[in-house]
Design an enzyme around this catalytic site. Structure first.
Site, PDB file in Angstrom:
ATOM      1  N   LYS A   1      16.260 -51.005 -14.889  1.00 12.99           N
ATOM      2  CA  LYS A   1      14.814 -51.028 -15.186  1.00 12.99           C
ATOM      3  C   LYS A   1      13.997 -50.578 -13.974  1.00 12.99           C
ATOM      4  O   LYS A   1      12.869 -50.098 -14.133  1.00 12.99           O
ATOM      5  CB  LYS A   1      14.389 -52.419 -15.689  1.00 12.99           C
TER       6      LYS A   1
ATOM      7  N   THR B   1       8.294 -54.601 -15.698  1.00 11.96           N
ATOM      8  CA  THR B   1       8.267 -53.706 -14.542  1.00 11.96           C
ATOM      9  C   THR B   1       7.634 -52.356 -14.862  1.00 11.96           C
ATOM     10  O   THR B   1       7.184 -51.656 -13.956  1.00 11.96           O
ATOM     11  CB  THR B   1       9.692 -53.558 -13.974  1.00 11.96           C
TER      12      THR B   1
HETATM   13  O1  LIG Z   1       8.236 -55.345  -7.804  1.00 12.62           O
HETATM   14  P1  LIG Z   1       9.511 -54.829  -8.410  1.00 12.62           P
HETATM   15  O2  LIG Z   1       9.357 -53.504  -9.066  1.00 12.62           O
HETATM   16  O3  LIG Z   1      10.643 -54.866  -7.402  1.00 12.62           O
HETATM   17  O4  LIG Z   1       9.925 -55.829  -9.582  1.00 12.62           O
HETATM   18  C1  LIG Z   1      10.101 -57.181  -9.299  1.00 12.62           C
HETATM   19  C2  LIG Z   1      10.970 -57.853 -10.336  1.00 12.62           C
HETATM   20  O5  LIG Z   1      12.227 -57.236 -10.393  1.00 12.62           O
HETATM   21  C3  LIG Z   1      10.347 -57.954 -11.682  1.00 12.62           C
HETATM   22  O6  LIG Z   1      11.182 -58.703 -12.535  1.00 12.62           O
END
Ligand SMILES: O=P(O)(O)OC[C@H](O)CO
Ligand SMILES: NC(=O)c1ccc[n+]([C@@H]2O[C@H](COP(=O)([O-])OP(=O)(O)OC[C@H]3O[C@@H](n4cnc5c(N)ncnc54)[C@H](O)[C@@H]3O)[C@@H](O)[C@H]2O)c1
Length: 327
Positions: A193, A250
């Site tokens: 993701k 995300t």
């Molecule tokens: O800020 P990010 O894109 O690293 O996302 C944080 C977490 O993985 C969200 O679940």
């Protein structure tokens, strides 16, 4: 071991997510040792009772002990591994022989190791052969969890009883953990993701519109399902919190660092310099998809842009010009 037997939890990695999880474990009634490699920063954190660099404005729970001595982690009943994915093997190497056999080590990092193509549970098994690998993953921004906002994630371990006990030990009225035995499924969602969130950010930064954003999430989810199936994930895990749930979170906006990184790319701006795990995972994920003959056009476009093989407009054109196919 029942949930309440995990009296003391060690957290390796004192960035935003490690600090938020340390507070969450404290809220669940555990004693917590929060380890960071920078002795000066950990001493400052202990004095200020706050991680000013990564999680400003959130007080450390009184039962969280910030330390820089790894021996104190080795003494814990379970360890949360919360350093960036590409650093997990190195960090575990330092823990090495200090650790007792049978210690649950829970990966909270979201990525795939470059070079080895190893998922995080495999990195744990290889670096610490006596450990019991587990994965904590799902839609959860550190700032939300630290603020005590309601959050639900997946805790997976091969042994279902262990997954259940760990979920019980770490869960609280604000952090709900669903247990699972699908370790591979839980770690695939979190890794993939991030790459798709970069694509969603590019779409936003390029101002391609809400219809394109929705198409991106739907087609991104289709490739996540194909990749997951090829690598042994269960479909219900990919449609659950650690898959679809985290993809939705995300790809929703700039609170995600991966989305913000993509948005800056799409807008032709310099990124903010924060950790964007998807930028490290994109190439290895695309290699692994190719090795199994899985089509991942969105991730491949992100990889091509990051590697400089395609400009952003060229990547969008290539996605739109793909041969027509059934949905
Ligand atoms: O800020 P990010 O894109 O690293 O996302 C944080 C977490 O993985 C969200 O679940
Ligand atoms: N921040 C979130 O909201 C969030 C939520 C869920 C999962 N995650 C995942 O958690 C992992 C860590 O993210 P974060 O937000 O804490 O990042 P961060 O950049 O805030 O912190 C990372 C920490 O790891 C430390 N570190 C880096 N290399 C290290 C090494 N070799 N040995 C020891 N420590 C090292 C850094 O000094 C830093 O303190 C990532 O895989 C991320 O995808 C983050």
């Amino acid at each position: 071991m029942s949930g309440s037997s995990f009296r003391r939890i060690g957290v390796m990695g004192a960035g935003a997510w490690g600090t938020a999880l340390a507070n969450a474990a404290a809220r669940a009634g555990r004693e917590v040792v929060l380890w960071g490699r920078d002795a000066g920063a950990m001493a400052d954190m202990a004095a200020a009772r706050e991680n000013r660099a990564d999680l400003p404005g959130i007080a450390l729970d009184p039962v969280v002990s910030p330390v820089s001595d790894l021996n104190l982690i080795a003494d814990c009943d379970a360890v949360l591994l919360v350093v960036p994915a590409q650093a997990c093997r190195e960090a575990l190497g330092h823990l090495g022989s200090r650790m007792r056999a049978g210690m649950p080590v829970i990966s909270c990092a979201k990525g795939i190791e470059r070079g080895t193509r190893a998922f995080m549970s495999d990195v744990i098994a290889e670096a610490l052969p006596g450990a019991l690998p587990a994965v904590l993953s799902g839609p959860s921004f550190a700032s939300d969890v630290a603020a005590g906002l309601p959050t639900a994630v997946t805790l997976a371990a091969r042994d279902g009883a262990l997954a259940k006990d760990l979920a019980q030990a770490l869960g609280s009225s604000t952090l709900r953990l669903y247990h699972s035995t699908d370790v591979r499924g839980a770690e695939i969602g979190g890794a993939a993701k991030n790459v798709l969130a970069i694509a969603a950010g590019i779409v936003a930064g390029r101002k391609l519109g809400a219809s394109a954003a929705a198409a991106l999430v739907a087609r991104g989810f289709a490739e996540l399902m194909r990749f997951g199936a090829a690598y042994g994930a269960r479909p219900e895990t990919i449609t659950g919190l650690s898959g679809l749930g985290d993809l939705i979170l995300t790809t929703s906006g700039p609170q995600s660092r991966n989305f913000a990184f993509g948005r800056a790319l799409g807008a032709g701006e310099a990124g903010a310099g924060k950790l964007a795990e998807g930028a490290f995972t994109a190439s290895v994920l695309v290699e692994m998809a190719a090795a199994k003959g899985v089509d991942v056009p969105v991730s491949a476009a992100v990889d091509a842009v990051l590697a400089g093989r395609l400009g952003i407009d060229g990547a969008i054109e290539a996605l739109m010009a793909r041969p027509q196919r059934a949905e």
